[in-house]
Design a protein around this motif. Structure first.
Motif, short mmCIF file in Angstrom:
data_model
loop_
_atom_site.label_atom_id
_atom_site.label_comp_id
_atom_site.label_asym_id
_atom_site.label_seq_id
_atom_site.Cartn_x
_atom_site.Cartn_y
_atom_site.Cartn_z
N VAL A 11 0.86 -1.15 -0.21
CA VAL A 11 -0.07 -0.07 -0.10
C VAL A 11 0.97 1.41 0.02
N GLN A 12 0.44 2.28 -1.05
CA GLN A 12 1.33 3.50 -0.69
C GLN A 12 0.15 4.57 -0.57
N GLY A 13 0.63 5.43 0.43
CA GLY A 13 -0.01 6.65 0.87
C GLY A 13 -0.96 6.41 1.73
N TYR A 100 -11.24 -4.66 0.53
CA TYR A 100 -9.96 -4.84 0.58
C TYR A 100 -9.47 -4.85 2.33
N GLU A 101 -8.73 -5.88 2.64
CA GLU A 101 -8.23 -5.86 4.02
C GLU A 101 -6.81 -5.37 4.00
N ILE A 102 -6.83 -4.17 4.60
CA ILE A 102 -5.35 -3.37 4.72
C ILE A 102 -4.90 -3.69 6.19
N ASP A 103 -3.71 -4.25 6.07
CA ASP A 103 -2.86 -4.80 7.28
C ASP A 103 -1.81 -3.65 7.74
N VAL A 104 -1.93 -3.07 8.59
CA VAL A 104 -0.90 -2.01 8.99
C VAL A 104 -0.11 -2.66 10.28
N ASP A 108 8.08 -5.33 15.30
CA ASP A 108 9.28 -5.46 14.82
C ASP A 108 8.90 -5.41 13.10
N LEU A 109 7.67 -5.37 12.67
CA LEU A 109 7.25 -5.13 11.44
C LEU A 109 6.71 -3.83 10.98
N ASP A 110 6.75 -2.75 11.87
CA ASP A 110 6.27 -1.47 12.04
C ASP A 110 6.76 -0.93 10.56
N GLY A 111 5.61 -0.38 9.87
CA GLY A 111 6.14 0.30 8.76
C GLY A 111 5.68 -0.74 7.30
N LEU A 128 -8.59 -1.33 -9.92
CA LEU A 128 -8.00 -1.22 -8.62
C LEU A 128 -7.72 0.07 -8.22
N PRO A 129 -7.84 0.28 -6.85
CA PRO A 129 -7.41 1.80 -6.31
C PRO A 129 -6.44 2.35 -6.22
N GLY A 130 -5.91 3.47 -6.50
CA GLY A 130 -4.91 4.29 -7.00
C GLY A 130 -3.94 4.10 -5.72
N TRP A 131 -4.18 3.83 -4.67
CA TRP A 131 -3.46 3.44 -3.32
C TRP A 131 -2.80 2.31 -2.88
N LEU A 132 -3.08 1.27 -4.14
CA LEU A 132 -2.37 0.03 -4.10
C LEU A 132 -1.19 0.25 -4.77
N GLY A 133 0.05 -0.23 -4.27
CA GLY A 133 1.36 -0.23 -4.80
C GLY A 133 1.50 -1.62 -5.60
N ARG A 134 2.77 -1.90 -5.55
CA ARG A 134 3.20 -3.03 -6.30
C ARG A 134 2.45 -4.38 -5.56
N GLU A 135 1.96 -5.21 -6.62
CA GLU A 135 1.41 -6.45 -6.46
C GLU A 135 2.31 -7.47 -6.00
#
Length: 157
Positions: A11-13, A100-104, A108-111, A128-135
């Motif tokens: 995810v980007q942005g 979409y399930e977005i996991d933040v 140790d995996l922060d970020g 696909l939404p524009g906030w998706l980055g690389r698959e």
């Protein structure tokens, strides 16, 4: 038995944050991991726990079985976890009728922020939404099991 059909993206942005429908705090850990199966416990919002068994080496389509587990037993099983505990906040966001399930990730995996789309449909890239980055579908290093065993994945271009 349910088939899990899943695509995964970085995810980007933050544009997705305004569309969050619901969120849950998740702690999950693995009791067994191999190239063709995993056994996981997931505790949601500190109130419920589920045991999940996944079978298959294809990270996009696997057989999945899920069962409720008494919360106190799930917490007791944490002592048998292999690798590290995964801590994340899962946000549910809809875009053009798809969930979409977005996991933040935390700790140790922060970020690391990953979006999953589970659907039998083929969603064309233009939908696909524009906030998706690389698959990263099929990249084992982004699977939760790999994150528990190996930590933050090395980023590549």
């Amino acid at each position: 038995m349910a088939k899990e059909i899943e695509r995964k993206f970085l995810v980007q942005g933050d544009a997705w944050r305004g569309a969050v429908e619901s969120s849950a705090l998740i702690v999950q850990f693995y009791l067994a991991i191999s190239s063709e199966r995993s056994v996981r416990i997931r505790i949601k919002d500190g109130r419920t726990a589920r045991l999940t068994l996944k079978f298959g080496s294809d990270t996009r389509i696997r057989d999945e079985f899920e069962y409720p587990v008494p919360l106190d037993e799930a917490r007791e099983m944490m002592q048998f976890a292999i690798g590290t505990l995964i801590r994340k906040t899962r946000h549910n966001v809809r875009h053009q009728g798809y969930l979409y399930e977005i996991d933040v990730f935390n700790g140790d995996l922060d970020g690391l922020i990953v979006a999953e789309l589970e659907t039998a449909d083929t969603v064309e890239d233009g939908r696909l939404p524009g906030w998706l980055g690389r698959e990263v579908t099929g990249e084992i290093r982004y699977s939760n099991a790999s994150l528990a065993l190996n930590g933050f994945p090395e980023m590549t271009a």
